[in-house]
Design a protein around this motif. Structure first.
Motif, PDB file in Angstrom:
ATOM      1  N   LEU A   1       0.583  25.119  87.252  1.00 33.73           N
ATOM      2  CA  LEU A   1      -0.629  25.761  87.747  1.00 33.73           C
ATOM      3  C   LEU A   1      -0.614  27.260  87.489  1.00 33.73           C
ATOM      4  CD1 LEU A   1      -0.930  23.909  91.156  1.00 33.73           C
ATOM      5  CD2 LEU A   1      -2.555  23.737  89.262  1.00 33.73           C
ATOM      6  N   ILE A   2      -1.754  27.792  87.057  1.00 33.81           N
ATOM      7  CA  ILE A   2      -1.950  29.235  86.949  1.00 33.81           C
ATOM      8  C   ILE A   2      -3.074  29.614  87.909  1.00 33.81           C
ATOM      9  CG2 ILE A   2      -1.101  29.347  84.584  1.00 33.81           C
ATOM     10  CD1 ILE A   2      -4.008  29.483  83.615  1.00 33.81           C
ATOM     11  N   GLU A   3      -3.410  30.888  87.965  1.00 34.35           N
ATOM     12  CA  GLU A   3      -4.429  31.337  88.913  1.00 34.35           C
ATOM     13  C   GLU A   3      -5.770  30.641  88.651  1.00 34.35           C
ATOM     14  OE1 GLU A   3      -4.507  33.508  91.557  1.00 34.35           O
ATOM     15  OE2 GLU A   3      -2.314  33.409  91.436  1.00 34.35           O
ATOM     16  N   PRO A   4      -6.459  30.198  89.721  1.00 35.14           N
ATOM     17  CA  PRO A   4      -7.804  29.635  89.520  1.00 35.14           C
ATOM     18  C   PRO A   4      -8.728  30.676  88.896  1.00 35.14           C
ATOM     19  CG  PRO A   4      -6.993  29.203  91.746  1.00 35.14           C
ATOM     20  CD  PRO A   4      -6.046  30.195  91.125  1.00 35.14           C
ATOM     21  N   GLY A   5      -9.781  30.196  88.261  1.00 36.38           N
ATOM     22  CA  GLY A   5     -10.732  31.106  87.645  1.00 36.38           C
ATOM     23  C   GLY A   5     -11.954  30.358  87.157  1.00 36.38           C
ATOM     24  N   ARG A   6     -12.980  31.111  86.797  1.00 34.86           N
ATOM     25  CA  ARG A   6     -14.216  30.508  86.297  1.00 34.86           C
ATOM     26  C   ARG A   6     -14.156  30.235  84.803  1.00 34.86           C
ATOM     27  NH1 ARG A   6     -19.177  33.597  86.845  1.00 34.86           N
ATOM     28  NH2 ARG A   6     -20.050  31.622  86.090  1.00 34.86           N
ATOM     29  N   ALA A   7     -13.206  30.846  84.102  1.00 36.42           N
ATOM     30  CA  ALA A   7     -13.167  30.711  82.647  1.00 36.42           C
ATOM     31  C   ALA A   7     -11.773  30.347  82.165  1.00 36.42           C
ATOM     32  CB  ALA A   7     -13.628  32.008  81.984  1.00 36.42           C
ATOM     33  N   LEU A   8     -11.741  29.666  81.022  1.00 34.09           N
ATOM     34  CA  LEU A   8     -10.482  29.370  80.338  1.00 34.09           C
ATOM     35  C   LEU A   8     -10.738  29.556  78.849  1.00 34.09           C
ATOM     36  CD1 LEU A   8      -7.538  28.241  80.767  1.00 34.09           C
ATOM     37  CD2 LEU A   8      -8.480  26.019  80.102  1.00 34.09           C
ATOM     38  N   LYS A   9     -10.060  30.534  78.265  1.00 33.07           N
ATOM     39  CA  LYS A   9     -10.189  30.806  76.837  1.00 33.07           C
ATOM     40  C   LYS A   9      -8.865  30.488  76.159  1.00 33.07           C
ATOM     41  CE  LYS A   9     -13.365  34.685  77.672  1.00 33.07           C
ATOM     42  NZ  LYS A   9     -13.595  36.134  77.442  1.00 33.07           N
ATOM     43  N   ALA A  10      -8.921  29.644  75.141  1.00 36.33           N
ATOM     44  CA  ALA A  10      -7.698  29.248  74.438  1.00 36.33           C
ATOM     45  C   ALA A  10      -7.935  29.307  72.937  1.00 36.33           C
ATOM     46  CB  ALA A  10      -7.279  27.835  74.842  1.00 36.33           C
TER      47      ALA A  10
END
Length: 333
Positions: free
Chosen positions: A283-292
């Motif tokens: 798990l990493i910090e929750p967030g509204r975006a995920l860019k990969a």
């Protein structure tokens, strides 16, 4: 970097190695260290350097220190967080990663077919089977298996360590059951430079390889060194949808209902509200975006078979048998 699969010959120089270990994941660290040192000595390798992870640094700094000290192979020994930290430190280098899984559900180890088999992990390394793999990058962290946003990370967050230690990967099913009826997220999905797609999704997975916990192959076309990320958008809305998806994954015939798959060099996922997120099962910090985005052929990985086979676990069972003999021979010394 040697890409052969046989053990080094009598006149060949054995590589210097280091073990980056999470001491919390090992029941008896002294015994574990004796086993690893003994097996590598039996294989003709120099004694490895040892580095322990901490809460503040789960392995990246220790791996970088090992590389500076001359390590040519780094053994990642711990759970998903330890392995991911080592992947991040080694991506782009000529130092190889070997996995000695000690966690309760290591994703990269599952894709290598190693489970929690120490002997198999050691044998895979000493046989020098190497593959140059792609990695995905999210912010300043790398992942070798997959990143995710939504249901998959919720499942991880809801699965207790105690249950995982007691029953292993099936504990994730219990964690998943708590969120089957949660409302979907509204996401905007941008694949490379194409116009954004909008979906009501329960989960979006960005994968380099396609195997989940328990050996379930979610993405049959995902290959670890093809220069692409496979993006799976899961859109089940009812319990019946979830059951249909699960049955299709078990049978693995034809398409999986309520799942769309795209291919991308880079992908940006934006949700209407903050979501739990994960990289390689950590798990990493929750967030509204995920860019990969993909970083092609960035990581040397010790694998059971070095040829370009989409399944990294091929020959893992045979390696495990040979590894057991290696460990037994070392213990008799």
């Amino acid at each position: 970097m040697d890409s052969g699969q046989d053990k080094p010959t009598a006149g060949e120089r054995r590589p210097r190695s280091a073990v980056v270990v999470n001491p919390v994941k090992v029941a008896d660290l002294d015994d574990f260290r004796r086993t690893v040192d003994g097996a590598l000595t039996e294989a003709g390798w120099p004694q490895p350097m040892w580095f322990e992870t901490t809460v503040e640094d789960p392995g990246r700094g220790q791996t970088e220190e090992a590389v500076k000290a001359g390590a040519e192979v780094v053994f990642a020994c711990g759970g998903d967080g330890t392995v991911m930290a080592c992947v991040t430190a080694l991506a782009g280098s000529d130092v190889a990663l070997a996995v000695l899984p000690q966690g309760t559900g290591n994703l990269l180890a599952a894709n290598l077919g190693l489970s929690n088999d120490l002997a198999a992990g050691l044998e895979v390394a000493v046989e020098r089977g190497m593959r140059r793999l792609d990695v995905g990058v999210v912010d300043d962290q790398c992942f070798a298996v997959m990143a995710g946003m939504g249901f998959d990370a919720q499942m991880l967050d809801s699965t207790s360590e105690t249950t995982k230690k007691r029953i292993g990967w099936p504990a994730y099913i219990m964690g998943a059951a708590k969120h089957l009826r949660d409302r979907p997220m509204r996401v905007s999905l941008r694949i490379d430079d194409q116009p954004p797609l909008r979906r009501r999704a329960r989960s979006v997975l960005v994968a380099n390889v396609g195997r989940l916990q328990g050996g379930v192959r979610l993405l049959t076309d995902a290959e670890p060194d093809d220069g692409w990320l496979d993006v799976a958008v899961l859109t089940p809305r009812t319990l019946r949808h979830w059951l249909a998806m699960g049955w299709a994954l078990i049978r693995r015939r034809g398409s999986v209902p309520r799942m769309e798959v795209f291919r991308a060099r880079k992908v940006e996922i934006v949700s209407n509200r903050a979501q739990p997120r994960q990289l390689d099962g950590d798990l990493i910090e929750p967030g509204r975006a995920l860019k990969a985005e993909i970083r092609p052929e960035s990581l040397w990985l010790c694998v059971p078979r070095p040829e370009r086979h989409p399944d990294l676990s091929v020959d893992a069972d045979a390696a495990a048998e040979r590894g057991e003999r290696l460990v037994e021979d070392a213990r008799r010394e």
